[in-house]
Design an enzyme around this catalytic site. Structure first.
Site, PDB file in Angstrom:
ATOM      1  CB  SER A 222     -33.424  11.534 -20.030  1.00 40.28           C
ATOM      2  OG  SER A 222     -34.451  11.642 -20.941  1.00 40.28           O
ATOM      3  CD  GLU A 223     -28.178   9.187 -22.274  1.00 42.89           C
ATOM      4  OE1 GLU A 223     -29.297   8.630 -22.343  1.00 42.89           O
ATOM      5  OE2 GLU A 223     -27.358   8.939 -21.383  1.00 42.89           O
TER       6      GLU A 223
ATOM      7  CD  GLN B 178     -22.004  10.375 -16.977  1.00 49.76           C
ATOM      8  OE1 GLN B 178     -22.287   9.221 -16.715  1.00 49.76           O
ATOM      9  NE2 GLN B 178     -22.335  11.370 -16.182  1.00 49.76           N
ATOM     10  CG  PHE B 179     -19.023   7.521 -21.425  1.00 53.07           C
ATOM     11  CD1 PHE B 179     -17.652   7.313 -21.520  1.00 53.07           C
ATOM     12  CD2 PHE B 179     -19.587   7.641 -20.175  1.00 53.07           C
ATOM     13  CE1 PHE B 179     -16.869   7.207 -20.374  1.00 53.07           C
ATOM     14  CE2 PHE B 179     -18.812   7.544 -19.021  1.00 53.07           C
ATOM     15  CZ  PHE B 179     -17.452   7.322 -19.117  1.00 53.07           C
ATOM     16  CB  ALA B 180     -19.308   9.213 -27.971  1.00 53.76           C
ATOM     17  CG  ASP B 181     -19.302   4.471 -25.676  1.00 57.92           C
ATOM     18  OD1 ASP B 181     -18.717   3.461 -26.022  1.00 57.92           O
ATOM     19  OD2 ASP B 181     -18.696   5.548 -25.410  1.00 57.92           O
ATOM     20  CE1 TYR B 182     -23.410   3.737 -22.257  1.00 55.49           C
ATOM     21  CE2 TYR B 182     -22.436   5.421 -20.878  1.00 55.49           C
ATOM     22  CZ  TYR B 182     -22.591   4.097 -21.216  1.00 55.49           C
ATOM     23  OH  TYR B 182     -21.923   3.121 -20.515  1.00 55.49           O
ATOM     24  CB  ILE B 183     -24.527   9.958 -28.589  1.00 56.94           C
ATOM     25  CG1 ILE B 183     -24.999  11.373 -28.955  1.00 56.94           C
ATOM     26  CG2 ILE B 183     -24.187   9.112 -29.807  1.00 56.94           C
ATOM     27  CD1 ILE B 183     -23.924  12.240 -29.574  1.00 56.94           C
TER      28      ILE B 183
ATOM     29  N   PRO C 152     -29.582   7.147 -27.844  1.00 55.65           N
ATOM     30  CG  PRO C 152     -29.883   6.469 -25.616  1.00 55.65           C
ATOM     31  CD  PRO C 152     -28.824   6.726 -26.654  1.00 55.65           C
TER      32      PRO C 152
ATOM     33  CG  HIS D 152     -17.670   3.224 -20.494  1.00 53.62           C
ATOM     34  ND1 HIS D 152     -18.114   1.968 -20.198  1.00 53.62           N
ATOM     35  CD2 HIS D 152     -18.387   4.065 -19.712  1.00 53.62           C
ATOM     36  CE1 HIS D 152     -19.058   2.023 -19.274  1.00 53.62           C
ATOM     37  NE2 HIS D 152     -19.257   3.280 -18.958  1.00 53.62           N
TER      38      HIS D 152
HETATM   39  C1  LIG Z   1     -27.569   5.409 -21.540  1.00 57.27           C
HETATM   40  C2  LIG Z   1     -26.579   5.714 -20.482  1.00 57.27           C
HETATM   41  N1  LIG Z   1     -26.416   6.988 -20.074  1.00 57.27           N
HETATM   42  C3  LIG Z   1     -25.489   7.284 -19.121  1.00 57.27           C
HETATM   43  C4  LIG Z   1     -24.704   6.310 -18.550  1.00 57.27           C
HETATM   44  C5  LIG Z   1     -23.643   6.643 -17.498  1.00 57.27           C
HETATM   45  N2  LIG Z   1     -24.038   6.169 -16.162  1.00 57.27           N
HETATM   46  C6  LIG Z   1     -23.640   4.980 -15.695  1.00 57.27           C
HETATM   47  S1  LIG Z   1     -24.315   4.624 -14.200  1.00 57.27           S
HETATM   48  C7  LIG Z   1     -25.152   6.099 -14.147  1.00 57.27           C
HETATM   49  C8  LIG Z   1     -26.048   6.401 -12.981  1.00 57.27           C
HETATM   50  C9  LIG Z   1     -27.194   5.441 -12.869  1.00 57.27           C
HETATM   51  O1  LIG Z   1     -27.982   5.751 -11.738  1.00 57.27           O
HETATM   52  P1  LIG Z   1     -29.181   4.830 -11.285  1.00 57.27           P
HETATM   53  O2  LIG Z   1     -30.028   4.473 -12.431  1.00 57.27           O
HETATM   54  O3  LIG Z   1     -29.843   5.489 -10.157  1.00 57.27           O
HETATM   55  O4  LIG Z   1     -28.480   3.457 -10.819  1.00 57.27           O
HETATM   56  P2  LIG Z   1     -27.456   3.236  -9.617  1.00 57.27           P
HETATM   57  O5  LIG Z   1     -26.086   3.462 -10.155  1.00 57.27           O
HETATM   58  O6  LIG Z   1     -27.819   4.180  -8.538  1.00 57.27           O
HETATM   59  O7  LIG Z   1     -27.639   1.817  -9.200  1.00 57.27           O
HETATM   60  C10 LIG Z   1     -24.868   6.851 -15.290  1.00 57.27           C
HETATM   61  C11 LIG Z   1     -25.416   8.180 -15.559  1.00 57.27           C
HETATM   62  C12 LIG Z   1     -24.917   4.980 -19.017  1.00 57.27           C
HETATM   63  N3  LIG Z   1     -24.235   3.949 -18.530  1.00 57.27           N
HETATM   64  N4  LIG Z   1     -25.856   4.719 -19.964  1.00 57.27           N
END
Ligand SMILES: Cc1ncc(C[n+]2csc(CCOP(=O)(O)OP(=O)(O)O)c2C)c(N)n1
Ligand SMILES: Cc1ncc(C[n+]2csc(CCOP(=O)(O)OP(=O)(O)O)c2C)c(N)n1
Ligand SMILES: [Mg+2]
Ligand SMILES: [Mg+2]
Lengths: 422, 337, 422, 337
Positions: D59-60, D82-87, D89, D129
């Protein structure tokens, strides 16, 4: 500075007569080094009957907290939700699950040997995508996360096409642009995977609104992980689905982990994920995600409800991510070795197999033969896909990099393409 | 030809498209029964029904996200973000989703959506009802970015945007909804009635995306502007007596570099004007491109006249707003260089 | 094109054996021209007892759907939640509510006469901010929306300071930057109002985590409107509050309207806003927001629960926006004239006044005297504030425009300030 | 002096600040027990406890929003996206809240937060990414924007960012976490060990925000760059044989215009290099400012070498990445102009 003063909770004098406030950081029961322990997971003993599809909120409340199961621990059917499937259908389900697992295994190996840069398995979660694909019509539209490759496999999408995407090779329809496993297959009713977690959830709601707007009959279904429920799009999806009574299935795959964070970090310690639905006035069903029949039955219920004009259902699929998050991840850094094997809800393939054997519709010999057959199928698909190249060998032309940014290539991209020499 | 203000012209564009194309639908905060806080959708729900024109939750990200899904289905949703200042919650759906869906799916899916949003200051809106964030969207490849300066263009561009197969962010400079405001806030308000570009055909027509409009031909200096600033620049040209060529860009992405280049090659001078904050504003890109394309033709530094790099203040908005005096000074500086 | 083919629902052939799908657009019962009608609003008859502050989720479930009331229709006390307040406290509450209303009236007039550009009243909602401010400690931190001016008034913040902000004059501590009513008063525990709906909700959670982190005793409380619950920050706030068990009060002021959209557009037709809490495993209390005593009592319960280390409570304050959304709005365009007068939960000031009269602690004469006194107070504050200028006359120097963007003025802003001539 | 890679240097910066200042705390996805997907926070939860270093929901927007609240209380939260691509939100909380809180409250409240986020491509990350969205943040007044190019600066700048009283978006070019990658992806990977800027003191020091670093003095042409591109530009200078002055900007906002101006006045030529998409990238602002400040000194057009205006593709990332060959060509073009 003394280390005592670094204890943050001691650093503001509480002169107000009140106790100092506290907050809390959830922590899983076990970490590497300690023995796996699932004793905290209580499986509900009461079995709730299948409610009518037009049941009211009050009647449905308990389903968000229970656990819908059909395959009992003895591999026999618990009747309430029995979808009464023909053995042929069950064998088709078993086949798709097994094929998904064997496909995953081969592609992970391909990653390890450098044929692709990345891979994500769905080990232990195969029942979800496969049973749901079988419960849906073939043209219902799926908005998956990266862990529902089983949808494509159950819909008999060519493995070679999937592999070409994973290899980013010359036949990759996504032209080498996307991370491996970020498939798109419109003809299979499989929406392009984003990479940005959760964004597809509200898009699915919009798609279903569009379908209803056009008087179409195609539903939408979407999947997110437990961790992803904390994103805004989850909230948007449930809000819009509830307000506009949208014919959409909103699935939360609770596989206990989000990379290294256990589901407590997403709020799973205090309530279920199916319960989120309750807050919006939507039905929430909590389902044994490793039980092919339960997943199928619950999905059918939600579909019937949507088709009856009653709107969306949230389904929590309770499961366990048996493998690493991805090929870049090593779970031994954050959870005990061997946790997966102790998962109280077992393995979905094994459970369906044992059920089929128990009802006299399958045998170990047949299973072994199927395993060999599917292994061969994957192997030969692999060979064919590799003939179109693997990562770094034989891909699409770099000039394709400039296509599809817009429908028509604008001037400035034409100039940039020329600068690159194309 | 009927005379329309910009609100009526935008309303007419949506009316025309709702009539022509059953795949067009409209939603957003307060756009349904009420017809929008600026009245741009007034009467449309009544005419087309509440399945085609309806209110949405206060959820900009949800609005754009749902629109992307509808676009992927094949509809052409037109959504309203009540103020451009409130578009940031939708940034992810616009940037990561709408803009890249066609690309990442190898062309299988796309998001032919139009996001309308009022922008700009000069209405005592303070920091949250005055912003011009167009540069952020112009930076995102896959999006198109439009900002009209008059009723005629507003209607033609909006129809073109709705028909466009790519996602379009359509900025509406709210200060000129009712009249061609030239920055002289102390003078009586002028209406669109009587203005040539307030003459707007009733029916269907388009103004193509990606084409600038030379609104005032001139020889001395090229002025690049869009939205409200077009009128400010025209006033500055008139008041300074400098024979400026005023170009209304209309579309920022794709940009009509040809028209810009031809002008600067001719004039050898360039002033860029926008209301947005200066640093990394769209003027920076314009300046860079003009310099790249016309280096040897430039006889003076390219100047930018912009909003300051501060939030848009309420009480001091006329000190913030880049009005005709500041533009005239820049024109003079450039000419005297 | 025929108008039939423009009926979108008819335009896709349904050849699948399924009925065409539908969606639904909520619409309020009455619109201008029709008579106001609140017959759909059913006030729960059952009165739920005040639960222990450490009650479990199960025990609290019903509170999200009921309606906590203390002042009955006969102006007598319903005992269950009676906070047992001294008459002096009640009179203080009445005074603050009345002052808030009189303040609003004057400032709206000031807007009409051009002394300011904009104004927002909280008419009909005065009990909420005033009772909650009185239930909270003076240094608990409030993260309000633009409709909780009653917090400042109950905390006895100088009216002149508030007015100077509304007038954007030379004494405006926000230096003329903010829209009128977007106050900030750190010393009064009143957080700067944003303008962007909802953002303060998750900030309040962060603030409360910080307070707990420091071992401080100051709680946080935040307010959003019914419409604003659809924003992401609402979801973030409830998620973080639930996960980290944060000592924060999360208030939803359901005043039935969000500008021209009725609360059904935010999801209020299918469930309550207090029910959102249930989805996250948080307690949700639904409270008669026009009942000073009920608001006070429910707030005290949530405070006690937070101080006991049990985390956050969501409180839905059920009320009615009796006035226009703002000075720019005219509700006759979207709701029936006179709806407010028929609101089944009455007017908060009138109800507390009648209660005080009923228990012999107040009289109409006293009330008239108080009204005159407060009118004078507001008038004289108004005079003082106007002496520091009104919009456009006597403000801060334009050079202040460049301050506070950063803590230190950077070079490029110094240059820009010089260009402006300062 | 110990040798550290950039991950270790960033870890050390946070370790130092957690130790010095009890108001510093760290949260983000996977940063707690696990220590972050890039391991930047490894060991810190163990050392400082789970109230000071902990995991956050995915939850960015929530992460940044909670941080703003903590900052308003008086803490100095350091959060990881975690990645700038996810900033994106978190765009609203950064743009509308963190950036403007001090301003809108007349200085009563502020948000001294640090948002760390890995950016940039070259790791087969595909479109989600690999992004470098720094220009969007540089456009937002009230934010500071930093991008280090080496372990020494990374640690010193991160400490300065944490101590800074304004919100700082701190971009970490992930391709150089482990070594000074110069764009020659086909050559063996170089580690930071042995590199002068991989020598990093254990304890506290700062590299002030807002000061560029002339990494390679030169006379022929000024090269403006930051992050990974610094190493690409140094390689290009060496390989082209052109005596380029390579300036590592380190901080984009506030920008060290003095250093830039002095250099371009001397060299009369300027090449700007970044990995982000070209249109409205930070290079546009640099180009505009250089042109404004040094017009009469310029002997050739300012060139920009950037990522193309497309999403970052996976398979073709080396055709996308603005490597040393493309920079060398630009240097040559500018010299031959
Ligand atoms: C908006 C966003 N934030 C962070 C990430 C990095 N990321 C990729 S998978 C993941 C975990 C996801 O967990 P969950 O929703 O439980 O799915 P699961 O991998 O367990 O199937 C994260 C934090 C991303 N891809 N997109
Ligand atoms: C993010 C954002 N979107 C839209 C708006 C425009 N807007 C201002 S007030 C309002 C209605 C809010 O309704 P509600 O939350 O119910 O609060 P109320 O006004 O009823 O107190 C809207 C849509 C805004 N200020 N911020
Ligand atoms: Mg998970
Ligand atoms: Mg409301």
């Amino acid at each position: 500075m003394s280390s005592a003063s670094l204890n943050p909770e001691a650093s503001v004098a509480a002169d107000s007569g009140h106790q100092p406030l506290r907050f809390y950081v959830p922590e899983p029961k076990c970490r590497p080094g300690s023995a796996p322990d699932f004793s905290g997971i209580q499986l509900p003993t009461e079995v709730l009957p299948r409610p009518p599809v037009d049941a009211s909120q009050d009647q449905l409340h308990a389903y968000a907290y229970g656990l819908i199961r059909v395959l009992g621990d003895d591999h026999k059917i618990i009747d309430e939700w029995n979808p009464q499937l023909d053995a042929n259908v069950l064998r088709k389900g078993l086949r798709s699950m097994l094929l998904t697992r064997i496909y995953d295994q081969r592609m992970l190996r391909a990653q390890r040997t450098g044929k692709t840069s990345f891979y994500m398995q769905c080990t232990g979660e195969e029942a979800i995508a496969v049973a749901q694909a079988m419960a849906l019509e073939p043209d219902d539209m799926c908005f998956p996360s990266y862990r529902q490759q089983g949808l494509l496999i159950a819909r008999e999408w060519p493995l070679v096409d999937m592999m070409c995407q994973v290899y980013n090779n010359s036949e990759d329809r996504m032209k080498g642009r996307q991370l491996p496993v970020f498939y798109s297959a419109k003809k299979a009713g499989f929406f392009s995977i984003s990479g940005n977690l959760g964004t597809q959830f509200v898009q699915a709601v919009g798609w279903a609104m569009a379908s209803a707007y056009k008087g179409d009959t195609r539903l939408a279904a979407a999947w997110v992980g437990d961790g992803t429920t904390a994103e805004a799009d989850f909230h948007y999806a449930l809000t819009f689905a509830a307000v506009y009574r949208v014919p959409v299935l909103l699935n939360v795959v609770n596989n206990q982990w989000a990379i290294s964070s256990f589901q407590g970090i997403a709020g799973g310690e205090v309530t279920t994920f199916a319960a989120r639905a309750v807050g919006y006035g939507l039905p929430g069903l909590r389902v044994d995600g490793n039980d092919f029949l339960a997943v199928y039955a619950a999905t059918k219920w939600a579909i019937a409800r949507a088709r009856a004009g009653m709107g969306a259902t949230v389904i929590e699929l309770y499961t366990y991510r048996a493998a690493a998050h991805s090929s870049s991840d090593d779970p031994s850094g954050y959870r005990p070795e061997g946790e997966g094997a102790l998962w109280p809800l077992g393995d979905p393939i094994e459970r369906l197999k044992q059920h089929l054997i128990a009802i006299g519709e399958w045998s170990q010999e047949q299973h072994d033969a199927l395993t060999s057959e599917l292994t061969e199928e994957v192997k030969s698909a692999g060979k064919e896909a590799e003939s179109f190249g693997t990562l770094g060998s034989k891909g699409t032309s770099p000039s394709t990099m400039f296509d599809d940014v817009y429908k028509e290539l604008p001037q400035h991209l034409r100039r940039q393409r020329q600068q690159l020499g194309y | 030809m009927p005379s329309m203000n910009m609100i009526q012209a935008l309303n007419s564009a949506m009316d025309v498209m709702l009539e022509r194309d059953p795949d067009v639908l409209i939603f957003g905060q307060d756009v349904g029964y009420f017809g929008g806080v600026f009245r741009c959708t007034a009467g449309l729900q009544k005419k087309y029904g509440s399945k085609r024109v309806f209110d949405a939750p206060i959820s900009e990200g949800g609005i754009v996200g749902a629109a992307v899904g509808m676009g992927a289905y094949g509809l052409r949703p037109v959504v309203e973000i009540q103020f451009a200042d409130y578009i940031y919650p939708a940034m992810d759906q616009l940037t990561s989703e709408a803009a890249r869906l066609r690309y990442r799916s190898g062309g299988e899916f796309s998001a032919p959506i139009t996001v309308r949003t009022p922008c700009g200051g000069g209405i005592y809106g303070g920091q949250t009802h005055s912003q011009s964030p167009e540069a952020m969207f112009a930076h995102v490849c896959g999006l198109k970015t439009v900002m009209p300066s008059n009723p005629y263009d507003a209607k033609g561009l909006l129809i073109a945007a709705i028909e466009d197969d790519d996602p379009v962010v359509f900025f509406e400079p709210k200060r000129i909804y009712n009249g061609p405001f030239d920055g002289h806030h102390d003078r009586p308000v002028k209406p669109w009635a009587g203005h040539a570009l307030g003459e707007v055909p009733d029916g269907y027509y388009t103004v193509p995306l990606g084409r600038a409009n030379v609104l005032r031909p001139g020889t001395a200096v090229t002025v690049l502007c869009y939205g409200t600033m077009v009128h400010v620049c025209l006033a500055a040209a008139a008041e300074s007596g400098i024979d400026a060529e005023v170009i209304d860009l209309r579309t920022l992405m794709p940009l009509d570099l040809e028209t810009i280049e031809a002008s600067v090659r001719k004039t050898g001078r360039c002033v860029i004007v926008h209301e947005a904050t200066r640093t990394c504003g769209f003027g920076a890109e314009l300046s860079a491109q003009v310099q790249e394309a016309c280096f040897i033709h430039l006889e003076a530094p390219i100047e930018r006249v912009t909003g300051w790099d501060t939030p848009y203040p309420l009480a001091h908005e006329w000190q913030y707003f880049p009005g005709p005096a500041r533009v005239s000074e820049a024109l003079t500086r450039v000419m005297e260089f």
